[in-house]
Design a protein around this motif. Sequence first.
Motif, mmCIF file in Angstrom:
data_model
loop_
_atom_site.group_PDB
_atom_site.id
_atom_site.type_symbol
_atom_site.label_atom_id
_atom_site.label_comp_id
_atom_site.label_asym_id
_atom_site.label_seq_id
_atom_site.Cartn_x
_atom_site.Cartn_y
_atom_site.Cartn_z
ATOM 1 N N LEU A 282 0.852 -1.184 0.000
ATOM 2 C CA LEU A 282 0.000 0.000 0.000
ATOM 3 C C LEU A 282 0.886 1.232 0.000
ATOM 4 O O LEU A 282 1.699 1.419 0.921
ATOM 5 N N GLN A 283 0.774 2.037 -1.056
ATOM 6 C CA GLN A 283 1.539 3.278 -1.182
ATOM 7 C C GLN A 283 3.039 3.026 -1.005
ATOM 8 O O GLN A 283 3.707 3.653 -0.181
ATOM 9 N N ASP A 284 3.530 2.061 -1.777
ATOM 10 C CA ASP A 284 4.955 1.719 -1.814
ATOM 11 C C ASP A 284 5.475 1.186 -0.487
ATOM 12 O O ASP A 284 6.684 1.191 -0.242
ATOM 13 N N LYS A 285 4.581 0.762 0.395
ATOM 14 C CA LYS A 285 4.998 0.172 1.662
ATOM 15 C C LYS A 285 4.415 -1.232 1.765
ATOM 16 O O LYS A 285 3.364 -1.526 1.193
ATOM 17 N N ARG A 286 5.105 -2.077 2.501
ATOM 18 C CA ARG A 286 4.704 -3.470 2.647
ATOM 19 C C ARG A 286 4.100 -3.662 4.044
ATOM 20 O O ARG A 286 4.649 -3.207 5.052
ATOM 21 N N PHE A 287 2.944 -4.363 4.110
ATOM 22 C CA PHE A 287 2.253 -4.600 5.374
ATOM 23 C C PHE A 287 1.893 -6.072 5.494
ATOM 24 O O PHE A 287 1.840 -6.806 4.498
ATOM 25 N N LEU A 288 1.628 -6.482 6.742
ATOM 26 C CA LEU A 288 1.024 -7.780 7.027
ATOM 27 C C LEU A 288 0.179 -7.640 8.287
ATOM 28 O O LEU A 288 0.243 -6.633 8.996
ATOM 29 N N TYR A 289 -0.631 -8.667 8.566
ATOM 30 C CA TYR A 289 -1.508 -8.643 9.729
ATOM 31 C C TYR A 289 -0.905 -9.504 10.838
ATOM 32 O O TYR A 289 -0.534 -10.658 10.615
ATOM 33 N N VAL A 290 -0.837 -8.909 12.040
ATOM 34 C CA VAL A 290 -0.320 -9.600 13.219
ATOM 35 C C VAL A 290 -1.461 -9.753 14.218
ATOM 36 O O VAL A 290 -2.221 -8.796 14.465
ATOM 37 N N VAL A 291 -1.592 -10.936 14.780
ATOM 38 C CA VAL A 291 -2.655 -11.207 15.746
ATOM 39 C C VAL A 291 -2.235 -10.680 17.111
ATOM 40 O O VAL A 291 -1.168 -11.021 17.631
ATOM 41 N N GLY A 292 -3.099 -9.837 17.701
ATOM 42 C CA GLY A 292 -2.836 -9.282 19.026
ATOM 43 C C GLY A 292 -3.703 -9.932 20.082
ATOM 44 O O GLY A 292 -4.117 -11.092 19.957
ATOM 45 N N ALA B 78 3.597 -2.368 9.443
ATOM 46 C CA ALA B 78 4.473 -2.003 8.329
ATOM 47 C C ALA B 78 5.817 -2.705 8.497
ATOM 48 O O ALA B 78 6.389 -2.723 9.595
ATOM 49 N N ILE B 79 6.324 -3.286 7.418
ATOM 50 C CA ILE B 79 7.584 -4.036 7.485
ATOM 51 C C ILE B 79 8.484 -3.628 6.323
ATOM 52 O O ILE B 79 8.023 -3.152 5.295
ATOM 53 N N THR B 80 9.774 -3.811 6.526
ATOM 54 C CA THR B 80 10.749 -3.691 5.437
ATOM 55 C C THR B 80 11.307 -5.083 5.189
ATOM 56 O O THR B 80 11.622 -5.819 6.128
ATOM 57 N N VAL B 81 11.419 -5.436 3.923
ATOM 58 C CA VAL B 81 11.700 -6.829 3.582
ATOM 59 C C VAL B 81 12.745 -6.928 2.489
ATOM 60 O O VAL B 81 13.063 -5.965 1.794
ATOM 61 N N THR B 82 13.261 -8.143 2.365
ATOM 62 C CA THR B 82 14.130 -8.528 1.256
ATOM 63 C C THR B 82 13.570 -9.814 0.653
ATOM 64 O O THR B 82 13.360 -10.787 1.379
#
Length: 415
Positions: free
Chosen positions: A329-339, A348-352
């Motif tokens: 989303l908008q040049d950023k990488r996301f995932l869902y974490v269970v709380g 928001a994450i930075t990845v390789t």
Amino acid sequence: MNVFRNHPLIVIGGIQVPAFLVVIALLLTACGSSDKKKGDQADSTAKKQPKTYSVLTVSPRKTTLFVDFPAIIQGEQNVEIRPRVDGYVEAIFVDEGATVTKGQRLFRINAPQYAQDVLTAQAGVRTAQADVSSALLAVNKVRPLVEKDIISKYELEAAQYALASKQAALAQAQASLANANTNLGYTNLVSPVSGVVGAIPYKIGSLITSTTTNPLTTISGISAVYAYFSLNEKQLLDFTRDVSGNTLQDKLAKLPDVILLLADGSLYNFKGRIKTAIGQIDTQTGSSNFRATFPNPQALLRSGSSGTVRVPRTIDSALLVPQSATYELQDKRFLYVVGKNNVVKNAAITVTPTPDGQFFVVQTGLKTGDKVVLDGGTGLKDGAKIKQKPASAATTYKTTAPASTTTNNDPSPEL
């Protein structure tokens, strides 16, 4: 006959309708409304129930990242063949691209003046030898006369000095002959190394001199090749800081073998070593040059070709997540974490990415023990409550490639 004549009638819209039919219609309408209401209530109850999603608890895994650097390949020996004498190209004994051995004949230059110089020098040597013989004869003639005191001893000394002078002249003549032979030898050019012949810009009949700009050809020794690549200032600092060793050579010695990607993207069969690095930074390019050496027994690599040097970097505690569990989303990488209370939140994450396109190595935004929704890329919103279905790490990572990869476009690549 009217079958409804004994039943009470009700006038609806100017039409007489039996009363019992009106009652039946009302009863059917009431039943339908009741059934619809019950169905709507059931649907609402189903919507309030949380959906089930596969959830993976992330844990550190050992993996290897690669940093890619564009490289230029040169032969281990890249020798320019240049003329040492002036003349015309009389013969060319090899063709462009041919493989030659050390000492093999390449060119012959037509320069007859050097052959004449040899003949002149040979004549000078013979003259000097005759003068030496004559002077030696004079010494031998004078010596017995001096011993008998017939003539003065100074006559003998003069004869000996004359002999020494003639001997020096002979040595000079012999040196001139050797020099003439050397110049004549320059008219026949041989390969100083074994390798592959490059372009031959001058053809038979071309006039060449010792000051000619272009070489006659280039011989590339390619039994081993050098792959030259560069690190920018930040990368060099990361390398110097992160790799152990007291000196630059110590650090290079501790680096693992490197891989070479050919121009078509295929992997070269042999691994190489980074053996040389220039610690200084070029002020014009802002980079420092490194050199990796690769064996080339099949002569597949040629001087001047390009490739990519892939330097491995092992990470002992990498956090890997499937790419399908993330979204952009908008040049950023996301995932869902269970709380808490099974409520999800986006992170928001930075990845390789891994080379197989299956996983991401998470650099920031995730920590060990976090629970990641594997199929949350679509159909899930921040703050939603879910029902967890634990996913097996062994099953999730069974397609994991043995190594991950990144390129030198990464904002912070390290060796």
